[in-house]
Design a protein around this motif. Structure first.
Motif, PDB file in Angstrom:
ATOM      1  N   ASP A  45       0.854  -1.185   0.000  1.00 62.05           N
ATOM      2  CA  ASP A  45       0.000   0.000   0.000  1.00 62.05           C
ATOM      3  C   ASP A  45       0.891   1.235   0.000  1.00 62.05           C
ATOM      4  OD1 ASP A  45      -2.261   1.550   0.061  1.00 62.05           O
ATOM      5  OD2 ASP A  45      -2.910   0.936   2.067  1.00 62.05           O
ATOM      6  N   ALA A  47       1.631   4.784   2.158  1.00 56.43           N
ATOM      7  CA  ALA A  47       1.448   5.319   3.510  1.00 56.43           C
ATOM      8  C   ALA A  47       0.468   6.485   3.507  1.00 56.43           C
ATOM      9  CB  ALA A  47       2.793   5.766   4.081  1.00 56.43           C
ATOM     10  N   GLY A  48      -0.357   6.521   4.558  1.00 58.17           N
ATOM     11  CA  GLY A  48      -1.308   7.610   4.731  1.00 58.17           C
ATOM     12  C   GLY A  48      -0.993   8.420   5.967  1.00 58.17           C
ATOM     13  N   ASP A  49      -1.960   9.214   6.380  1.00 57.13           N
ATOM     14  CA  ASP A  49      -1.743  10.113   7.520  1.00 57.13           C
ATOM     15  C   ASP A  49      -1.383   9.377   8.810  1.00 57.13           C
ATOM     16  OD1 ASP A  49      -2.250  12.368   6.024  1.00 57.13           O
ATOM     17  OD2 ASP A  49      -4.397  12.316   6.416  1.00 57.13           O
ATOM     18  N   GLY A  50      -1.948   8.200   9.004  1.00 55.88           N
ATOM     19  CA  GLY A  50      -1.749   7.510  10.281  1.00 55.88           C
ATOM     20  C   GLY A  50      -0.634   6.490  10.296  1.00 55.88           C
ATOM     21  N   ASP A  51       0.242   6.491   9.290  1.00 52.62           N
ATOM     22  CA  ASP A  51       1.265   5.450   9.189  1.00 52.62           C
ATOM     23  C   ASP A  51       2.612   5.841   9.772  1.00 52.62           C
ATOM     24  OD1 ASP A  51      -0.126   3.259   7.906  1.00 52.62           O
ATOM     25  OD2 ASP A  51      -0.288   4.571   6.160  1.00 52.62           O
ATOM     26  N   GLY A  52       2.748   7.053  10.232  1.00 56.60           N
ATOM     27  CA  GLY A  52       4.005   7.450  10.858  1.00 56.60           C
ATOM     28  C   GLY A  52       5.158   7.597   9.907  1.00 56.60           C
ATOM     29  N   GLY A  53       4.882   7.664   8.637  1.00 51.66           N
ATOM     30  CA  GLY A  53       5.953   7.853   7.652  1.00 51.66           C
ATOM     31  C   GLY A  53       5.521   8.878   6.629  1.00 51.66           C
ATOM     32  N   ILE A  55       3.830  10.371   3.591  1.00 49.64           N
ATOM     33  CA  ILE A  55       2.631  10.014   2.835  1.00 49.64           C
ATOM     34  C   ILE A  55       2.997   9.710   1.381  1.00 49.64           C
ATOM     35  CG2 ILE A  55       0.406  10.865   1.975  1.00 49.64           C
ATOM     36  CD1 ILE A  55       0.184  12.501   4.537  1.00 49.64           C
ATOM     37  N   VAL A  59       4.399   1.006   1.829  1.00 50.70           N
ATOM     38  CA  VAL A  59       4.271   0.377   3.135  1.00 50.70           C
ATOM     39  C   VAL A  59       3.703  -1.030   2.943  1.00 50.70           C
ATOM     40  CG1 VAL A  59       1.965   1.362   3.495  1.00 50.70           C
ATOM     41  CG2 VAL A  59       3.310   0.615   5.464  1.00 50.70           C
ATOM     42  N   ARG A  61       1.414  -3.872   4.329  1.00 47.78           N
ATOM     43  CA  ARG A  61       0.294  -4.053   5.258  1.00 47.78           C
ATOM     44  C   ARG A  61       0.230  -5.465   5.812  1.00 47.78           C
ATOM     45  NH1 ARG A  61      -0.870   1.057   6.549  1.00 47.78           N
ATOM     46  NH2 ARG A  61      -1.577   2.291   4.764  1.00 47.78           N
ATOM     47  N   GLU A  82      10.694  -0.791   1.706  1.00 42.94           N
ATOM     48  CA  GLU A  82       9.594  -0.076   2.339  1.00 42.94           C
ATOM     49  C   GLU A  82      10.031   1.365   2.636  1.00 42.94           C
ATOM     50  OE1 GLU A  82       6.139  -1.213   5.610  1.00 42.94           O
ATOM     51  OE2 GLU A  82       8.091  -2.229   5.645  1.00 42.94           O
TER      52      GLU A  82
END
Length: 242
Positions: A45, A47-53, A55, A59, A61, A82
């Motif tokens: 996937d 990374a989005g806002d909540g992935d800690g990396g 955007i 990443v 999943r 990654e």
């Protein structure tokens, strides 16, 4: 069958076993197709806002095995990179030779037949005519339903259409064979004109842009397109300067 395998079956002539499309970038397209499949399976996937990396970076999943060796090897590459941008994944996965290996696997499973020969009686060549076209016929029927009849999409067919669109092959593969035949189509016997092919290609492009796809799938398809555009530019430049 993998989406990659469907793409390969559609772009190999059933009788001659030759590629009906430019095979120069087949391994890169195959790499992109594996990434699209991993995204559809929820393995890879962006990374989005909540992935800690950052955007939009890669990443993983779900790192569990998929049960398919090619997919698992591609997933290993994704895990090792990654945090990279999508474009960083195509080349290393292409080094796995996914297209060549998938074609070999299709032959081992009795879907294709390996034929050895020589060009001009000197240069060795291998062709892959169809041995069992039932699955390919089913895929073509699904494409016809979606691209010509306007049928309802499922995610897997939409992904295949997006890859065909990225490589500019949607109209060509429908015109090249299947139950409808290369010269005419069922609805009134109309010929496969250039305008008709362009209409199919246009529908494929529309599908590729539609909201069925996750951000990751769209990004991977865009990378396939970028690889082909770069290759076409290089080829055109070389021709102009030769």
């Amino acid at each position: 069958m993998l989406i990659l395998e469907d793409y390969l079956l559609l772009t190999l002539d059933d009788v001659t076993g030759k590629a009906v499309v430019d095979a120069s970038y087949r391994e890169q397209v195959a790499a992109g197709a594996l990434l699209v499949e991993l995204a559809l399976l929820g393995r890879a996937d962006l990374a989005g806002d909540g992935d800690g990396g950052r955007i939009g970076r890669i990443v993983v999943r779900d790192a569990s095995p998929t049960g398919n060796r090619l997919l698992d090897e591609a997933l290993d590459v994704v895990r090792s990179r990654e945090g990279s941008k999508p474009k960083a994944l195509v080349a290393p996965i292409a080094k796995l030779k996914p297209a060549s290996r998938a074609i070999g696997s299709l032959a081992e499973r009795g879907v294709l037949r390996r034929e050895e020969g020589r060009v001009l009686g000197i240069f060795p060549t291998t062709r892959w005519p169809a041995a069992d076209s039932r699955h390919e016929d089913s895929v073509r029927a699904d494409l016809w339903r979606v691209l010509v009849e306007g049928g309802v999409l499922d995610d897997r067919t939409a992904a295949l259409v997006a890859i065909l669109s990225a490589t500019g092959q949607a109209g060509r593969v429908l015109a090249a064979g299947g139950d409808r035949g290369a010269a005419a189509v069922a609805d009134g016997g109309q010929e496969w004109t250039g305008a008709r092919r362009r209409a199919v290609d246009g529908r494929a492009k529309d599908i590729a842009r539609e909201s069925w796809a996750s951000e990751a799938v769209r990004a991977y398809v865009e990378e396939i397109t970028a690889v082909l555009l770069v290759g076409a530019t290089v080829a055109a430049t070389a021709a102009a300067t030769s």
